[in-house]
Design a protein around this motif. Structure first.
Motif, PDB file in Angstrom:
ATOM      1  N   HIS A  11       0.860  -1.195   0.000  1.00 53.26           N
ATOM      2  CA  HIS A  11       0.000   0.000   0.000  1.00 53.26           C
ATOM      3  C   HIS A  11       0.889   1.235   0.000  1.00 53.26           C
ATOM      4  N   ARG A  14      -1.361   8.398  -0.440  1.00 50.81           N
ATOM      5  CA  ARG A  14      -1.541   9.340  -1.558  1.00 50.81           C
ATOM      6  C   ARG A  14      -0.500  10.453  -1.456  1.00 50.81           C
ATOM      7  N   TYR A  53       1.840   4.480 -15.778  1.00 49.72           N
ATOM      8  CA  TYR A  53       1.056   4.422 -14.543  1.00 49.72           C
ATOM      9  C   TYR A  53      -0.319   4.948 -14.885  1.00 49.72           C
ATOM     10  N   ASN A  54      -1.308   4.068 -14.858  1.00 52.26           N
ATOM     11  CA  ASN A  54      -2.677   4.414 -15.272  1.00 52.26           C
ATOM     12  C   ASN A  54      -2.695   5.069 -16.649  1.00 52.26           C
ATOM     13  N   VAL A  80      -0.516   8.622  -6.842  1.00 46.14           N
ATOM     14  CA  VAL A  80      -1.618   9.560  -7.057  1.00 46.14           C
ATOM     15  C   VAL A  80      -2.953   8.852  -6.828  1.00 46.14           C
ATOM     16  N   ASP A  81      -3.160   7.771  -7.542  1.00 48.38           N
ATOM     17  CA  ASP A  81      -4.387   6.983  -7.444  1.00 48.38           C
ATOM     18  C   ASP A  81      -4.031   5.508  -7.517  1.00 48.38           C
ATOM     19  N   SER A  82      -4.920   4.668  -7.005  1.00 47.75           N
ATOM     20  CA  SER A  82      -4.736   3.234  -7.187  1.00 47.75           C
ATOM     21  C   SER A  82      -4.808   2.947  -8.680  1.00 47.75           C
ATOM     22  N   GLY A  83      -4.013   2.006  -9.123  1.00 48.31           N
ATOM     23  CA  GLY A  83      -4.040   1.686 -10.542  1.00 48.31           C
ATOM     24  C   GLY A  83      -2.940   0.743 -10.939  1.00 48.31           C
ATOM     25  N   GLN A 102      -0.143  -3.955  -9.769  1.00 47.18           N
ATOM     26  CA  GLN A 102      -1.147  -3.053  -9.214  1.00 47.18           C
ATOM     27  C   GLN A 102      -0.559  -2.259  -8.068  1.00 47.18           C
ATOM     28  N   VAL A 105      -3.378   2.741  -3.533  1.00 45.49           N
ATOM     29  CA  VAL A 105      -3.146   4.019  -2.848  1.00 45.49           C
ATOM     30  C   VAL A 105      -4.284   4.243  -1.851  1.00 45.49           C
ATOM     31  N   THR A 106      -3.890   4.562  -0.603  1.00 41.55           N
ATOM     32  CA  THR A 106      -4.898   4.787   0.446  1.00 41.55           C
ATOM     33  C   THR A 106      -4.922   6.253   0.859  1.00 41.55           C
TER      34      THR A 106
END
Length: 106
Positions: A11, A14, A53-54, A80-83, A102, A105-106
């Motif tokens: 994990h 952010r 990344y994304n 920045v974001d989960s992805g 994967q 991001v929390t």
């Protein structure tokens, strides 16, 4: 296609910097070595590597034969974001490889 091992934290907060490690199983032949019969081993090295990344490119490398077999690359990405982190590479024989991981991001 070469095999790859990707190492990411489980994990990430952010906005934090995330260390990414990638090991690609590849011989990275320089073209200067001879085999047991005395014949030159043809050059075959990974020359291009990119990471998205994304969908946005966050890292690109142009490599040469100065990098050892089974190259290890290490770089940082801001979470920045989960992805998905998607890796792509190509060697001198025009063989392409890819791997995905994967990032949560929390």
């Amino acid at each position: 296609m070469a095999l790859a091992r990707i190492q990411l934290p489980a994990h990430a907060q952010r906005g934090a910097l995330v260390e990414v490690k990638l090991v690609i199983q590849h011989p990275m032949e320089t073209g200067f070595r001879n085999d047991a019969s005395g014949r030159r081993v043809p050059r075959n090295a990974i020359h291009s590597l990119a990471c998205r990344y994304n969908g946005a490119e966050v890292f690109r490398a142009t490599m040469s034969t100065g990098i050892a077999a089974n190259p290890l690359l290490r770089f940082f990405v801001r979470a920045v974001d989960s992805g998905e982190l998607e890796f792509w590479w190509q060697d001198d024989d025009n063989v392409e490889g890819s791997a995905r991981a994967q990032l949560v991001v929390t």
